[in-house]
Each structure stands twice: as structure tokens, then as C-alpha cells.
Write a protein that holds these residues in place. Structure first.
Motif, mmCIF file in Angstrom:
data_model
loop_
_atom_site.group_PDB
_atom_site.id
_atom_site.type_symbol
_atom_site.label_atom_id
_atom_site.label_comp_id
_atom_site.label_asym_id
_atom_site.label_seq_id
_atom_site.Cartn_x
_atom_site.Cartn_y
_atom_site.Cartn_z
ATOM 1 N N UNK A 40 0.839 -1.203 0.000
ATOM 2 C CA UNK A 40 0.000 0.000 0.000
ATOM 3 C C UNK A 40 0.875 1.256 0.000
ATOM 4 N N UNK A 41 1.962 1.234 0.770
ATOM 5 C CA UNK A 41 2.896 2.373 0.782
ATOM 6 C C UNK A 41 3.511 2.567 -0.595
ATOM 7 N N UNK A 42 3.887 1.453 -1.233
ATOM 8 C CA UNK A 42 4.468 1.539 -2.574
ATOM 9 C C UNK A 42 3.464 2.115 -3.574
ATOM 10 N N UNK A 43 2.194 1.727 -3.456
ATOM 11 C CA UNK A 43 1.157 2.258 -4.349
ATOM 12 C C UNK A 43 0.989 3.755 -4.147
ATOM 13 N N UNK A 44 1.129 4.198 -2.889
ATOM 14 C CA UNK A 44 0.870 5.607 -2.555
ATOM 15 C C UNK A 44 2.164 6.411 -2.446
ATOM 16 N N UNK A 45 3.249 5.942 -3.054
ATOM 17 C CA UNK A 45 4.561 6.568 -2.849
ATOM 18 C C UNK A 45 4.596 8.030 -3.274
ATOM 19 N N UNK A 46 3.864 8.395 -4.329
ATOM 20 C CA UNK A 46 3.881 9.789 -4.774
ATOM 21 C C UNK A 46 3.204 10.695 -3.750
ATOM 22 N N UNK A 47 2.088 10.247 -3.198
ATOM 23 C CA UNK A 47 1.399 11.036 -2.174
ATOM 24 C C UNK A 47 2.241 11.151 -0.912
ATOM 25 N N UNK A 48 3.026 10.128 -0.616
ATOM 26 C CA UNK A 48 3.856 10.128 0.594
ATOM 27 C C UNK A 48 5.200 10.812 0.371
ATOM 28 N N UNK A 49 5.554 11.047 -0.884
ATOM 29 C CA UNK A 49 6.806 11.728 -1.181
ATOM 30 C C UNK A 49 8.041 10.877 -0.975
ATOM 31 N N UNK A 50 7.940 9.583 -1.277
ATOM 32 C CA UNK A 50 9.101 8.698 -1.147
ATOM 33 C C UNK A 50 9.441 8.105 -2.511
ATOM 34 N N UNK A 51 10.712 7.834 -2.707
ATOM 35 C CA UNK A 51 11.189 7.298 -3.981
ATOM 36 C C UNK A 51 11.259 5.784 -3.951
ATOM 37 N N UNK A 52 11.476 5.202 -5.117
ATOM 38 C CA UNK A 52 11.642 3.750 -5.207
ATOM 39 C C UNK A 52 12.816 3.263 -4.350
ATOM 40 N N UNK A 53 13.907 4.024 -4.370
ATOM 41 C CA UNK A 53 15.093 3.624 -3.610
ATOM 42 C C UNK A 53 14.834 3.684 -2.106
ATOM 43 N N UNK A 54 14.070 4.676 -1.674
ATOM 44 C CA UNK A 54 13.718 4.750 -0.253
ATOM 45 C C UNK A 54 12.851 3.558 0.137
ATOM 46 N N UNK A 55 11.986 3.129 -0.771
ATOM 47 C CA UNK A 55 11.145 1.963 -0.493
ATOM 48 C C UNK A 55 11.980 0.687 -0.378
ATOM 49 N N UNK A 56 13.091 0.617 -1.116
ATOM 50 C CA UNK A 56 13.997 -0.533 -0.984
ATOM 51 C C UNK A 56 14.538 -0.607 0.445
ATOM 52 N N UNK A 57 14.880 0.556 0.998
ATOM 53 C CA UNK A 57 15.405 0.599 2.366
ATOM 54 C C UNK A 57 14.311 0.234 3.366
ATOM 55 N N UNK A 58 13.082 0.741 3.161
ATOM 56 C CA UNK A 58 11.978 0.384 4.052
ATOM 57 C C UNK A 58 11.714 -1.123 4.004
ATOM 58 N N UNK A 59 11.763 -1.686 2.801
ATOM 59 C CA UNK A 59 11.599 -3.133 2.655
ATOM 60 C C UNK A 59 12.664 -3.880 3.458
#
Length: 388
Positions: A40-59
Motif C-alpha cells: 500500500x505504501x508503494x502504491x501511494x509513494x507519490x502522495x507520501x513523497x518517497x522514492x523507489x530507492x527509499x522503499x527498498x530501504x523500508x523493505x
């Protein structure tokens, strides 16, 4: 932890961090599937202001939680930078630190720094008594918010896809209505010009909001054309007989065609005609590029765009097919691009193309001289529009 924790070292405490820590306390009694929440965070990444690379770190941080179900217990993880970098597919540590900061700023994690800034856990008889590292409580506390934002993002993508499709359909319908009116003998140059102004390329990221004004203009023009076609029917300019109207349009007198420049003329039967470079066509005919949102980077795109433009120019479908048959699709598309470039000087584009088609069948025409002549005539402004 009830009090506000501050970051170690020179990092300052912001009001955003305070808000995140306060919000992270609302985890009591909550349960969330960590990977569903992450999606869900990945789907909403633009609204949350996070990049793909930041999501890699969250993962990578989420993989440090032993259980799939997130609860209020033990949500602080404490991997070293080296271990976390490996979990983040070998990300450089400097890059890792930058994206950790981005996750903090986005309110997805909270820093729980130890007195010396190191990450570790103090264990007692019943397990971990105190842990210092990254607190994932915001992921659990905001799980419902992430689901809502993901649903909104999915709805916007559907709306954007629908809007893009409507633009394509409107453009197709308008082009064919203009073609039908021109085939009936109507002088619809003003409609062609209005349509050309609405054929600029769409931005790479189309939203339902950004494309709404264009859709409104296309809808208005389509409505005007529908009324104009109804007027043609009422005045019996178009008698409804497709075969008769087609024959009327296709009987353009070749003798009335604007004759090509001398440099366009005979290559002669038996001469070898070199393949025409697409880059030359783009440079000689920059106007055709504006009619394709991708910028006409392949021959297939040029042929497709020429098929659209020929209707706007009043060239019938049969004249277009004859030209492709006689010259080949690529050369025919280049010729249509050339006709578009000289549209103001050509009184009858359909008759002009038929004349060149007949010359091509007789081995007396090649698009090379046409392109070179247009290239010589091109101004520096025209060339800049082609990116040359």
C-alpha cells in the motif's frame, strides 16, 4: 516510549518528527500484515513523497521484523549499516543513510537513538528490555491511512488512463470528421488549424486534472464538427451515398496539382533509390513531429502519424493506400510529412499526392529531392523544433 526522543549528534528535531512520534503511539490493539501494508505504501509513494530507492530501504527494515503480523510489541529494529545495506541489495552506505533520512522525513520510521548513537538492544530475562535503532511503529499506526492513499492512487491511475484514452478517441474522431467534410467539398481549413493546435504532445505523466482542459477543448471541437456535418447533410452537399461522395473526392484533376519543384523531378527508371533516413525526414519536416506524443522516433510512428495527418489535410484513405502501395509505406509517410510542411502552398493535398503516386509508379519520383529541398528551405527555428 512516552516522551519525545531526539536524534543523536548534529541532527536536529523537527516538528514533523514530533508529529510522527506522537502518531506512532496509536498502535495499541492494532494488527497489520507488514507486506500488504508495504505494498500500500508503494502504491501511494507519490502522495507520501518517497522514492523507489527509499522503499527498498523500508523493505530491508521490514525484513528485520521476525513476524509477518505487525503488533505494538518489538517494532524497533537495530541492524548495522552494513547488514542493512546488504538487505537493501548492496546499496552504498552513503546512499543508505540518505534514504533513511528520507523515510524519517516522510514519517514512515522514527529514530530511537541510543546514548552513544549505536544501534543495539538490551536484553533481560523476558526478552528485549530496551532497543535502539529504527522504530517502525508509524507503519503500523498509519496502516489504514496507507490503504486509503493506495486506493486513491489506483483510482487516479484509472482516471488518467481513461482520460488518455478519451483524448485518443477524440483526436481520431475529429480527424475522420474533418476528412469526411473535406471529401464532401467543404473548406474546413479553420477546423484543421484548430485541431492542429490541440495535437500537442501529452506530458509523460498524465493526470485526470492536467488533461481536463484539453478534453474540454476536444469535446467542444467535436461538437462543432458534428453540427457542421449535420449542416452538410441538411443542405445535401453530402447525399449520404458513400460511393458517390468518395468518387467525387477522388476525381481530383492531376492537371490542377501544384507541380513539384524542378529538383523533385525524375530520378529515371532503373536508378537505385537510396533508403531515406528518418532523421532527415524529421529535420526537413518538423511539423509532423508535433502530431505524435512520442516525437516520431521510429518509422512505424511516422507511418501511423502520417495516417492521421492525411485525414486532416483532406487526403482520402484510398489516395493514402495507393501512395503506400506505389512508394512503400515509409516513403509515402515521408511525402505526407512533406505535404504537411508545405500545406499553405498546396491547394489540393489529395490531388498533389495522387500526382506524385503516379510519377512514382512510372519511376519518375523519389522523396529524396523533396526532403532535400525542404531541408534547404528550413529556417533555424524549424530546425530547433526537431532537436537538431
Amino acid at each position: 516510549m512516552d516522551h519525545i526522543t531526539t536524534p543523536f549528534g548534529r541532527r536536529t528535531l523537527s516538528l514533523g518528527m514530533v508529529a510522527t512520534q506522537i502518531g506512532a503511539r496509536a498502535t495499541e490493539g492494532k494488527v497489520a500484515h507488514k507486506w500488504k501494508t508495504f505494498r500500500a505504501i508503494a502504491e501511494a509513494k507519490e502522495a507520501l513523497g518517497v522514492s523507489d530507492r527509499s522503499l527498498v530501504v523500508l523493505n530491508a527494515l521490514l525484513t528485520c521484523l521476525p513476524e509477518t503480523a505487525m503488533t505494538a510489541r518489538e517494532l524497533v529494529v537495530f541492524p548495522s549499516n552494513r547488514a542493512l545495506a546488504l538487505r537493501a541489495h548492496g546499496m552504498a552506505e552513503t546512499t543508505l543513510r540518505r534514504h533513511l533520512g528520507a523515510l524519517v522525513q516522510a514519517g514512515l520510521i522514527v529514530r530511537r537513538d541510543s546514548p552513544n548513537g549505536k544501534r543495539y538492544a538490551l536484553r533481560g530475562g523476558e526478552g528485549v528490555e530496551e532497543a535502539y535503532g529504527f522504530d517502525l511503529s508509524p507503519v503500523l499506526a498509519r496502516a489504514e491511512e496507507f490503504e486509503r492513499l493506495a486506493a486513491e492512487a489506483a483510482a487516479e491511475r484509472r482516471a488518467s488512463t481513461l482520460a488518455r484514452g478519451r483524448v485518443t478517441i477524440y483526436r481520431r474522431d475529429i480527424a475522420k470528421m474533418i476528412e469526411a467534410g473535406s471529401a464532401a467539398g467543404a473548406d474546413w481549413r479553420s477546423y484543421r488549424e484548430a485541431f492542429a493546435a490541440l495535437c500537442y504532445r501529452l506530458p509523460r505523466r498524465v493526470t485526470s486534472t492536467s488533461v481536463a482542459p484539453l478534453l474540454a477543448d476536444l469535446h467542444s471541437l467535436a461538437g462543432e464538427l458534428r453540427k457542421a456535418l449535420e449542416g452538410l447533410l441538411e443542405t445535401q452537399i453530402l447525399d449520404g451515398n458513400d460511393s458517390q461522395s468518395g468518387a467525387h473526392f477522388e476525381s481530383s484533376n492531376p492537371d490542377t496539382i501544384i507541380d513539384p519543384e524542378p529538383s523533385f523531378e525524375q530520378e529515371g527508371p532503373g536508378k537505385v533509390v537510396r533508403d531515406l533516413p528518418l532523421a532527415l525526414v524529421r529535420q526537413a519536416c518538423p511539423d509532423i513531429v508535433m502530431y505524435d506524443r512520442g516525437g516520431v522516433v521510429t518509422w512505424r510512428e511516422l507511418i501511423s502519424t502520417a495516417g492521421l495527418v492525411r485525414g486532416m489535410l483532406g487526403v482520402s484513405a484510398s489516395a493514402w493506400e495507393d501512395a503506400k502501395d506505389a512508394m512503400g509505406p515509409e516513403n509515402a509517410a515521408a511525402v505526407v510529412a512533406g505535404i504537411l510542411q508545405r500545406a499553405e502552398a498546396i491547394k489540393s493535398p489529395g490531388g498533389y499526392l495522387r500526382g506524385l503516386t503516379e510519377k512514382s509508379r512510372a519511376g519518375q519520383f523519389s522523396p529524396w529531392p523533396m526532403m532535400l529541398a525542404l531541408l534547404r528551405q528550413a529556417s533555424p527555428i524549424s530546425k530547433s523544433r526537431c532537436g537538431t
